[in-house]
Design a protein around this motif. Structure first.
Motif, PDB file in Angstrom:
ATOM      1  N   ASN A  47      -4.539   0.580   2.794  1.00 55.54           N
ATOM      2  CA  ASN A  47      -5.688  -1.117   3.704  1.00 55.54           C
ATOM      3  C   ASN A  47      -6.469  -1.380   1.972  1.00 55.54           C
ATOM      4  OD1 ASN A  47      -8.051   0.688   2.965  1.00 55.54           O
ATOM      5  ND2 ASN A  47      -7.600   1.945   4.301  1.00 55.54           N
ATOM      6  N   ASP A  76      -7.837  -6.837   4.207  1.00 56.78           N
ATOM      7  CA  ASP A  76      -7.132  -6.147   5.246  1.00 56.78           C
ATOM      8  C   ASP A  76      -6.077  -7.340   5.637  1.00 56.78           C
ATOM      9  OD1 ASP A  76      -8.074  -3.439   4.560  1.00 56.78           O
ATOM     10  OD2 ASP A  76      -9.699  -4.440   5.539  1.00 56.78           O
ATOM     11  N   TYR A  80      -4.558  -4.393  10.165  1.00 52.50           N
ATOM     12  CA  TYR A  80      -5.296  -3.195   9.259  1.00 52.50           C
ATOM     13  C   TYR A  80      -6.943  -3.751   9.198  1.00 52.50           C
ATOM     14  CZ  TYR A  80      -0.720  -1.715   7.218  1.00 52.50           C
ATOM     15  OH  TYR A  80       0.992  -1.693   7.328  1.00 52.50           O
ATOM     16  N   ALA A  84      -7.096  -4.105  13.289  1.00 50.06           N
ATOM     17  CA  ALA A  84      -5.911  -2.975  14.111  1.00 50.06           C
ATOM     18  C   ALA A  84      -6.935  -3.008  15.039  1.00 50.06           C
ATOM     19  CB  ALA A  84      -6.567  -1.212  13.173  1.00 50.06           C
ATOM     20  N   SER A 198      -2.953   4.435   6.316  1.00 45.79           N
ATOM     21  CA  SER A 198      -3.909   3.909   6.914  1.00 45.79           C
ATOM     22  C   SER A 198      -2.861   3.884   8.190  1.00 45.79           C
ATOM     23  CB  SER A 198      -4.089   2.611   7.106  1.00 45.79           C
ATOM     24  OG  SER A 198      -5.044   1.865   7.605  1.00 45.79           O
ATOM     25  N   SER A 200      -0.098   2.136  10.711  1.00 49.91           N
ATOM     26  CA  SER A 200       0.518   1.120  10.417  1.00 49.91           C
ATOM     27  C   SER A 200       0.897   0.896  11.844  1.00 49.91           C
ATOM     28  CB  SER A 200       2.513   0.933   9.320  1.00 49.91           C
ATOM     29  OG  SER A 200       2.117   1.392   7.968  1.00 49.91           O
ATOM     30  N   GLU A 204       5.583  -3.724  10.979  1.00 48.75           N
ATOM     31  CA  GLU A 204       5.643  -3.206  10.346  1.00 48.75           C
ATOM     32  C   GLU A 204       6.986  -2.540   9.704  1.00 48.75           C
ATOM     33  OE1 GLU A 204       4.343  -4.935   7.776  1.00 48.75           O
ATOM     34  OE2 GLU A 204       2.894  -2.833   7.049  1.00 48.75           O
TER      35      GLU A 204
END
Length: 309
Positions: A47, A76, A80, A84, A198, A200, A204
């Motif tokens: 992040n 971010d 993220y 998120a 963090s 994903s 991604e």
């Protein structure tokens, strides 16, 4: 404490702003009357803390750049930080690009931007940076730094990436080795990224058409581009050939500068040579802010890229 460390004692704050009902977050190191603003985009499975590693101010891009007179926003990326759990609103690359631009605008609202905004991206964050720079809005950027990216994977990372795509929410051992080797390139408590890790977002692991998109978008980037690959890069093909291959893609950029960072592994901004890396690229940011033109050798190289294209 070295003589440099007191100069790195800038305040870093976490900010959150609303973007059409979705919270956007980031870390900010702000200076009065900045020369320019750097917006930093982290890679995967981390992040914004990647650019301000806890307990290591000398490794911090935010603190080093602020000491040099730049305001830095480590954003971010979509999915993220505070965003998120809102991935359903960011399912397409276009949505993520729009969100990043709108988050940048919201988090910098009312703050001085100096001579403009420079994008600084690492690894998976480079996809977003190239999309942002290749977008019509990208013509207003001062320039772009792309670190830890490529077109051809390093042989050691191919299996690791296939394993990770099957479950992008976990960092598998093979991928960990590709991302963090060699251990001596990092302080012991930084190696492995335990304090900046963090989960994903699912998107991604799904970039099947990215190479075709990259070939199209990179040619649309009109601003100066700086490309960094680490000496010990093990995710992407590196060295002079890897750098030259990437440079050949940016046929529309006014200037392309290549750099191999000695002593570094893939995670250039948290390794032992992070300060050297940051200072090197900050010189390029300063040149972009001042409108420095490409050197004759750089122009000849660019003309060669255009002829080959």
């Amino acid at each position: 404490m070295t003589s440099l460390e007191p100069e790195l004692a800038h305040t870093v704050r976490r900010l959150v702003a609303d973007v059409h009902g979705v919270p956007a977050s980031g870390l900010l190191a702000e200076v009065p009357r900045p020369q320019a603003v750097i917006v930093a985009l982290h890679g995967g499975a981390t992040n914004s803390a990647y650019f301000d590693h806890p307990g290591h101010p000398r490794l911090s891009l935010l603190r080093t750049a602020a000491a040099a007179g730049f305001t830095v926003l480590a954003l971010d990326r979509p999915g993220y930080g505070s965003s998120a759990g809102h991935e359903e609103l960011m399912g397409t690359p276009e949505q993520r690009t729009d969100f990043a631009y709108e988050a940048m605008s919201a988090l910098l609202d009312g703050r001085e931007r100096g001579l403009g905004v420079f994008l600084w991206a690492h690894s998976a964050g480079c996809e977003l940076a190239v999309r942002m720079a290749g977008d019509p809005r990208g013509s207003d950027l001062l320039g772009v730094e792309l670190a830890g990216m490529g077109r051809v994977h390093h042989p050691r990372s191919v299996l690791a990436m296939e394993e990770w795509r099957r479950d992008p929410t976990r960092t598998r051992p093979n991928l960990r080795r590709a991302l963090w080797d060699p251990p001596h390139a990092y302080p012991p408590d930084v190696y492995g990224g335990r304090t900046i890790g963090s989960a994903s977002p699912a998107y991604e692991g799904h970039r099947e058409n990215w190479q075709e998109e990259f070939a199209r978008l990179s040619g649309q980037v009109p601003v100066p581009v700086h490309i960094t690959l680490a000496e010990h890069e093990q995710v992407w093909a590196n060295g002079p050939e890897g750098l030259a291959d990437l440079a050949s893609m940016f046929t529309g950029s006014t200037r392309v500068v290549l750099h191999e960072q000695p002593g570094a592994g893939h995670n250039t901004s948290v390794g032992r040579t992070a300060l050297a890396y940051h200072l090197h690229v900050l010189a390029f940011v300063e040149e972009c802010a001042l409108g420095v033109q490409a050197l004759p050798a750089e122009r000849r190289h660019a003309e060669g890229r255009h002829r080959d294209g």
